[in-house]
Design a protein around this motif. Structure first.
Motif, PDB file in Angstrom:
ATOM      1  N   GLY A   1       0.689  -1.330  -0.122  1.00 22.89           N
ATOM      2  CA  GLY A   1      -0.075   0.071  -0.153  1.00 22.89           C
ATOM      3  C   GLY A   1       0.851   1.230   0.047  1.00 22.89           C
ATOM      4  N   GLY A   2       2.357   1.143   0.043  1.00 24.66           N
ATOM      5  CA  GLY A   2       3.113   2.249  -0.240  1.00 24.66           C
ATOM      6  C   GLY A   2       3.340   2.744  -1.679  1.00 24.66           C
ATOM      7  N   GLN A   3       2.755   1.500  -2.609  1.00 24.94           N
ATOM      8  CA  GLN A   3       2.718   1.928  -4.079  1.00 24.94           C
ATOM      9  C   GLN A   3       1.508   1.853  -4.753  1.00 24.94           C
ATOM     10  N   ALA A   4       0.833   1.008  -4.013  1.00 23.20           N
ATOM     11  CA  ALA A   4      -0.722   0.685  -4.555  1.00 23.20           C
ATOM     12  C   ALA A   4      -1.817   1.501  -3.682  1.00 23.20           C
ATOM     13  N   THR A   5      -2.849   1.870  -4.202  1.00 27.48           N
ATOM     14  CA  THR A   5      -4.158   2.246  -3.265  1.00 27.48           C
ATOM     15  C   THR A   5      -5.300   1.785  -3.340  1.00 27.48           C
ATOM     16  N   HIS A   6      -6.221   1.564  -2.230  1.00 24.27           N
ATOM     17  CA  HIS A   6      -7.506   1.137  -2.174  1.00 24.27           C
ATOM     18  C   HIS A   6      -8.553   2.348  -1.574  1.00 24.27           C
ATOM     19  N   PRO A   7      -9.737   2.425  -1.910  1.00 21.12           N
ATOM     20  CA  PRO A   7     -10.661   3.331  -1.413  1.00 21.12           C
ATOM     21  C   PRO A   7     -10.721   2.731   0.150  1.00 21.12           C
ATOM     22  N   GLY A   8     -10.865   3.445   1.018  1.00 19.90           N
ATOM     23  CA  GLY A   8     -11.249   3.182   2.294  1.00 19.90           C
ATOM     24  C   GLY A   8      -9.839   3.244   3.113  1.00 19.90           C
ATOM     25  N   ALA A   9      -8.606   3.469   2.598  1.00 13.77           N
ATOM     26  CA  ALA A   9      -7.395   3.479   3.174  1.00 13.77           C
ATOM     27  C   ALA A   9      -6.566   4.933   2.825  1.00 13.77           C
ATOM     28  N   THR A  10      -7.293   6.055   2.740  1.00  9.30           N
ATOM     29  CA  THR A  10      -6.701   6.950   2.280  1.00  9.30           C
ATOM     30  C   THR A  10      -5.516   7.501   3.180  1.00  9.30           C
ATOM     31  N   LEU A  11      -5.781   7.522   4.623  1.00  6.45           N
ATOM     32  CA  LEU A  11      -4.727   7.863   5.672  1.00  6.45           C
ATOM     33  C   LEU A  11      -3.804   7.011   5.779  1.00  6.45           C
ATOM     34  N   TYR A  12      -3.718   5.596   5.674  1.00  6.36           N
ATOM     35  CA  TYR A  12      -3.056   4.410   5.754  1.00  6.36           C
ATOM     36  C   TYR A  12      -2.146   4.762   4.628  1.00  6.36           C
ATOM     37  N   HIS A  13      -2.451   4.822   3.152  1.00  9.17           N
ATOM     38  CA  HIS A  13      -1.932   4.968   2.073  1.00  9.17           C
ATOM     39  C   HIS A  13      -1.003   6.315   2.349  1.00  9.17           C
ATOM     40  N   ALA A  14      -1.504   7.399   2.803  1.00  8.18           N
ATOM     41  CA  ALA A  14      -0.631   8.836   2.995  1.00  8.18           C
ATOM     42  C   ALA A  14       0.545   8.376   3.783  1.00  8.18           C
ATOM     43  N   SER A  15       0.408   7.811   4.934  1.00 10.84           N
ATOM     44  CA  SER A  15       1.432   7.525   5.877  1.00 10.84           C
ATOM     45  C   SER A  15       2.422   6.620   5.188  1.00 10.84           C
ATOM     46  N   LYS A  16       2.026   5.673   4.343  1.00 12.56           N
ATOM     47  CA  LYS A  16       3.044   4.437   3.773  1.00 12.56           C
ATOM     48  C   LYS A  16       3.841   5.217   2.846  1.00 12.56           C
ATOM     49  N   TRP A  17       3.024   5.962   1.802  1.00 14.85           N
ATOM     50  CA  TRP A  17       3.680   6.754   0.586  1.00 14.85           C
ATOM     51  C   TRP A  17       4.703   7.579   1.258  1.00 14.85           C
ATOM     52  N   GLY A  18       4.416   8.204   2.326  1.00 11.23           N
ATOM     53  CA  GLY A  18       5.065   9.491   2.922  1.00 11.23           C
ATOM     54  C   GLY A  18       6.724   8.543   3.565  1.00 11.23           C
ATOM     55  N   ILE A  19       6.420   7.729   4.154  1.00 10.91           N
ATOM     56  CA  ILE A  19       7.648   6.984   4.900  1.00 10.91           C
ATOM     57  C   ILE A  19       8.339   6.420   3.506  1.00 10.91           C
ATOM     58  N   GLU A  20       8.081   5.947   2.499  1.00 13.06           N
ATOM     59  CA  GLU A  20       8.518   5.381   1.567  1.00 13.06           C
ATOM     60  C   GLU A  20       9.425   6.455   0.695  1.00 13.06           C
ATOM     61  N   GLY A  21       8.715   7.634   0.827  1.00 13.63           N
ATOM     62  CA  GLY A  21       9.480   8.878  -0.010  1.00 13.63           C
ATOM     63  C   GLY A  21      10.438   9.077   0.877  1.00 13.63           C
TER      64      GLY A  21
END
Length: 207
Positions: A69-89
């Motif tokens: 989820g740090g590379q792909a996304t699903h609806p209903g997980a906006t904030l979780y993805h935000a945290s994982k995309w952020g830490i991956e960057g």
């Protein structure tokens, strides 16, 4: 530049985080702040605290637990993805900063694993009726979802093995993770490729 020595150096396994799910509008301000403070800021601060020690010993490795989820996304997980995309960057940039000190970075992107993450570790936002029947509402059943394909023991073995060799920067674990990441990257690349000419059209004309 020091020669990296993964096997004989300290590894810092950075696994600060939890799952918070729900449509963006369903989340409270407090939930947003706590989730970002834990998943993103917490992981950043662990890495920052470890770096002086890794530099002093002449190398080491930071193993950052993320998710596909740090590379792909699903609806209903906006904030979780935000945290994982952020830490991956953050970690991808950090890897370039600390390479001269013999410090490596591994970003682990597991798929679903047969742990208690879904049943006991996932937190759900209070539902809004407006989202009933929408894609974002599907996440409300996460605690009762079918068993994940990933074997936690095998994943742990692969993380340990990967930490003892150079690369890859991103370690994808699980057939579901591979499929989600591959499809997401292919779709993003395809979309960007269609914009080559329009992107260049915004440049200052060559003299």
């Amino acid at each position: 530049m020091p020669s990296p020595s993964w096997a004989g150096s300290t590894w810092v396994v950075n696994n600060a985080g939890y799952g918070l799910f729900g449509a963006a509008e369903e989340l409270t301000d407090e939930q947003v702040r706590h989730h970002i403070d834990t998943n993103l800021v917490g992981s950043i601060q662990v890495a920052r605290a470890a770096l002086p020690h890794l530099r002093a010993q002449g190398g080491g490795r930071i193993v950052q637990i993320s998710t596909y989820g740090g590379q792909a996304t699903h609806p209903g997980a906006t904030l979780y993805h935000a945290s994982k995309w952020g830490i991956e960057g953050f970690m991808e940039s950090l890897a370039q900063e600390v390479a001269p000190f013999g410090i490596g970075v591994t970003i682990v992107e597991p798929g679903g694993a047969r742990t208690g993450f879904r049943s006991t570790g996932a937190r759900l936002a209070a539902p809004l009726a407006a989202y009933d029947g929408t894609p974002a509402a599907m996440v409300r059943g996460i605690k009762n979802a079918p068993l994940s394909p990933g074997d936690p023991a095998k994943m742990a073995e692969e993380i340990i093995a990967a930490a003892q060799r150079p690369g890859p920067l991103r370690l994808v674990l699980g057939s579901d993770a591979y499929t989600f990441v591959r499809d997401a990257l292919a779709a993003r690349l395809a979309e960007i490729e269609t914009q080559k000419e329009s992107a260049a059209a915004t440049d200052v004309p060559a003299a």
